[in-house]
Design a protein around this motif. Structure first.
Motif, mmCIF file in Angstrom:
data_model
loop_
_atom_site.group_PDB
_atom_site.id
_atom_site.type_symbol
_atom_site.label_atom_id
_atom_site.label_comp_id
_atom_site.label_asym_id
_atom_site.label_seq_id
_atom_site.Cartn_x
_atom_site.Cartn_y
_atom_site.Cartn_z
ATOM 1 N N VAL A 64 3.911 -14.388 -31.926
ATOM 2 C CA VAL A 64 5.196 -14.913 -32.394
ATOM 3 C C VAL A 64 5.589 -16.071 -31.489
ATOM 4 C CG1 VAL A 64 7.674 -14.468 -32.637
ATOM 5 C CG2 VAL A 64 6.017 -12.787 -33.474
ATOM 6 N N GLY A 65 5.893 -17.204 -32.102
ATOM 7 C CA GLY A 65 6.362 -18.360 -31.356
ATOM 8 C C GLY A 65 7.876 -18.467 -31.463
ATOM 9 N N ILE A 66 8.535 -18.711 -30.345
ATOM 10 C CA ILE A 66 9.996 -18.854 -30.325
ATOM 11 C C ILE A 66 10.341 -20.204 -29.714
ATOM 12 C CG2 ILE A 66 12.177 -17.894 -29.494
ATOM 13 C CD1 ILE A 66 10.772 -15.223 -29.112
ATOM 14 N N THR A 67 11.112 -21.009 -30.433
ATOM 15 C CA THR A 67 11.559 -22.289 -29.901
ATOM 16 C C THR A 67 13.000 -22.157 -29.425
ATOM 17 O OG1 THR A 67 12.178 -23.048 -32.128
ATOM 18 C CG2 THR A 67 9.988 -23.621 -31.330
ATOM 19 N N ALA B 45 9.776 -5.153 -35.052
ATOM 20 C CA ALA B 45 9.421 -5.624 -36.392
ATOM 21 C C ALA B 45 7.955 -6.006 -36.514
ATOM 22 C CB ALA B 45 10.292 -6.826 -36.773
ATOM 23 N N MET B 46 7.398 -6.657 -35.480
ATOM 24 C CA MET B 46 6.089 -7.266 -35.624
ATOM 25 C C MET B 46 5.015 -6.742 -34.671
ATOM 26 S SD MET B 46 6.880 -9.278 -38.075
ATOM 27 C CE MET B 46 5.236 -9.951 -38.229
ATOM 28 N N ALA B 47 5.400 -6.178 -33.545
ATOM 29 C CA ALA B 47 4.444 -5.694 -32.540
ATOM 30 C C ALA B 47 3.351 -6.715 -32.219
ATOM 31 C CB ALA B 47 3.814 -4.376 -33.013
ATOM 32 N N PRO B 48 3.719 -7.935 -31.843
ATOM 33 C CA PRO B 48 2.698 -8.941 -31.527
ATOM 34 C C PRO B 48 2.033 -8.676 -30.189
ATOM 35 C CG PRO B 48 4.841 -9.800 -30.985
ATOM 36 C CD PRO B 48 5.081 -8.454 -31.632
ATOM 37 N N GLU B 49 0.886 -9.314 -29.988
ATOM 38 C CA GLU B 49 0.210 -9.253 -28.696
ATOM 39 C C GLU B 49 0.840 -10.220 -27.702
ATOM 40 O OE1 GLU B 49 -4.407 -8.923 -29.490
ATOM 41 O OE2 GLU B 49 -3.454 -10.286 -30.922
ATOM 42 N N ALA B 50 1.354 -11.333 -28.228
ATOM 43 C CA ALA B 50 1.886 -12.375 -27.351
ATOM 44 C C ALA B 50 3.114 -13.034 -27.965
ATOM 45 C CB ALA B 50 0.818 -13.427 -27.068
ATOM 46 N N ILE B 51 4.024 -13.435 -27.100
ATOM 47 C CA ILE B 51 5.182 -14.250 -27.465
ATOM 48 C C ILE B 51 5.014 -15.589 -26.757
ATOM 49 C CG2 ILE B 51 7.669 -14.554 -27.232
ATOM 50 C CD1 ILE B 51 7.303 -12.293 -29.038
ATOM 51 N N VAL B 52 5.122 -16.690 -27.491
ATOM 52 C CA VAL B 52 5.042 -18.022 -26.888
ATOM 53 C C VAL B 52 6.418 -18.665 -26.935
ATOM 54 C CG1 VAL B 52 3.899 -20.258 -26.878
ATOM 55 C CG2 VAL B 52 2.688 -18.258 -27.729
ATOM 56 N N LEU B 53 6.909 -19.089 -25.792
ATOM 57 C CA LEU B 53 8.206 -19.744 -25.711
ATOM 58 C C LEU B 53 8.032 -21.256 -25.670
ATOM 59 C CD1 LEU B 53 9.998 -17.504 -23.042
ATOM 60 C CD2 LEU B 53 9.967 -17.250 -25.532
#
Length: 314
Positions: A154-157, A245-253
Motif C-alpha cells: 500500500v502506497g500512502i502519499t 482491511a488489506m494486510a499488506p507486506e509493506a507500506i510505502v510513504l
C-alpha cells in the motif's frame, strides 16, 4: 472473537488471485508518462531504464475543459521527437479506467466526465492509459522504487492531501472508478483521516505548514517536535486501519511530509504496535520513497501494467 489464524479481510482475495507473472518493460520503445495536477502538468519519457526529458508547465486549472485539453495535447506534442509508443497518465480524482474517462477532478473545476483517453488516442494514435495519481505512486514504487521485493503493498502519499494506492499480488488494484484506497475520506475522530494525516493537520492544529515545522523540529523546537509526534500517532492509526482491511507486506510513504519521517517514526510505530494481530504488524515493512518522480514512473508503468497482462514475458 476472531482468532489470530482467521484470514483478515481481503487477505483471502489476495490469495485467490492468479500467481504473479514476471513482466518486463520494453526498454527499446520509449513511453511517455504524465502527472496532471491542479498546479502543474509534469511529464517525462522512459528511455531504456531511465526517465528523461522531465519538464512541467502550469495547469490552467480555472480555464474551460477544451482549453485544458488543448494545453495537454500541446505539451505532449513537444515530446513527439522521442517517438514514444504509448502514453500513461496519472491524475487525481475518480476515473473510469477501462474507458479512460476522468469523472471528476476537484482542483480543476471544469474537468467533469472528460473523455481524456479517446481525445488523446484520436489526436496521437497511440495507446493511452489513465489512472489515479495515488495509484500511480504505488505502482511506481512497486516497479521502480523501494517496494520491488513485495507483492502486497500500500502506497500512502502525505502532502497537501492524503492519497492511497494498492498493489495486490503484484498488480495494481483500483476497485470501481479508481476508488479503492481512498482512506482520506474514512471517518476518524471528529473528521476524517485526511484531516489528521496530511498538511491539514499541521495547519489546523498548529497554525503552520509542515515544512516550517520540520525546520523547527530539526533545531529541537518542542512545539514542532510535539506536532510531529502527534502526527505520527494519527498516521499509525491510519496504518492499523489499512492492516485490518488489506494486510499488506509493506507500506510505502511518499509526499513531501515523508522527509520528516525521523520525527514521527517512533509515535507511528507505537500506534502500529497496538494492532490486534502481531503476525501481521510485526513483519510489516514501512518504507520511505526515494524516487523524485514517482508519479511519472507510475504513469509510465501503467502502460506495462495493462499491455503486458495481455502479452506476458516468460
Amino acid at each position: 472473537m476472531p482468532s489470530e489464524e482467521r484470514e483478515l479481510p481481503f487477505l483471502s482475495w489476495f490469495l485467490k488471485q492468479p500467481k504473479t507473472q514476471t513482466y518486463m518493460l520494453n526498454t527499446e520503445r520509449p513511453i511517455l508518462g504524465m502527472d496532471i495536477g491542479g498546479t502543474s502538468i509534469k511529464a517525462g519519457v522512459l528511455i531504456g531504464s531511465q526517465l528523461e526529458d522531465i519538464r512541467s508547465i502550469p495547469t490552467p486549472a480555472q480555464m474551460p475543459q477544451d482549453f485544458i485539453l488543448e494545453t495537454i495535447a500541446d505539451f505532449i506534442q513537444t515530446y513527439l521527437h522521442h517517438d514514444f509508443y504509448a502514453i500513461g497518465i496519472g491524475i487525481p480524482g475518480l476515473i473510469d479506467v477501462e474507458k479512460g474517462i476522468v469523472l471528476n477532478l476537484g482542483n480543476i473545476p471544469s474537468f467533469k466526465k472528460v473523455f481524456l483517453k479517446d481525445y488523446l488516442q484520436e489526436k496521437f494514435n497511440k495507446p493511452t492509459f489513465i489512472n489515479n495519481d495515488a495509484n500511480c505512486f504505488a505502482l511506481g514504487e512497486y516497479r521502480f522504487g523501494v517496494a520491488q521485493d513485495f507483492k502486497h503493498v500500500v502506497g500512502i502519499t502525505l502532502g497537501t492531501g492524503l492519497g492511497g494506492g494498492i498493489i495486490a499480488n503484484g498488480h495494481l488494484y483500483c476497485g470501481r472508478n479508481c476508488a479503492a484506497g481512498e482512506w482520506c475520506s474514512v471517518p476518524y475522530l471528529e473528521n476524517d483521516f485526511e484531516e489528521y494525516c496530511s498538511s491539514k493537520f499541521f495547519i489546523s492544529k498548529y497554525g503552520a505548514k509542515p515544512k516550517a515545522l520540520f525546520k523547527k523540529a530539526q533545531k529541537g523546537d518542542e512545539k514542532a517536535l510535539l506536532a510531529y509526534n502527534e502526527f505520527g500517532h494519527h498516521l499509525g492509526e491510519l496504518i492499523k486501519h489499512i492492516l485490518y482491511a488489506m494486510a499488506p507486506e509493506a507500506i510505502v510513504l511518499g509526499g513531501s511530509i515523508r522527509k520528516a519521517y525521523p520525527f514521527f517514526k517512533d509515535s507511528m510505530m507505537a500506534s502500529i504496535a497496538t494492532f490486534r494481530y502481531p503476525s501481521i504488524s510485526e513483519d510489516l515493512k514501512v518504507l520511505i520513497s526515494n524516487l523524485d518522480e514517482t508519479a511519472i514512473h507510475g504513469a509510465v508503468a501503467l502502460v506495462d501494467e495493462y499491455i503486458s497482462q495481455a502479452n506476458p514475458v516468460s
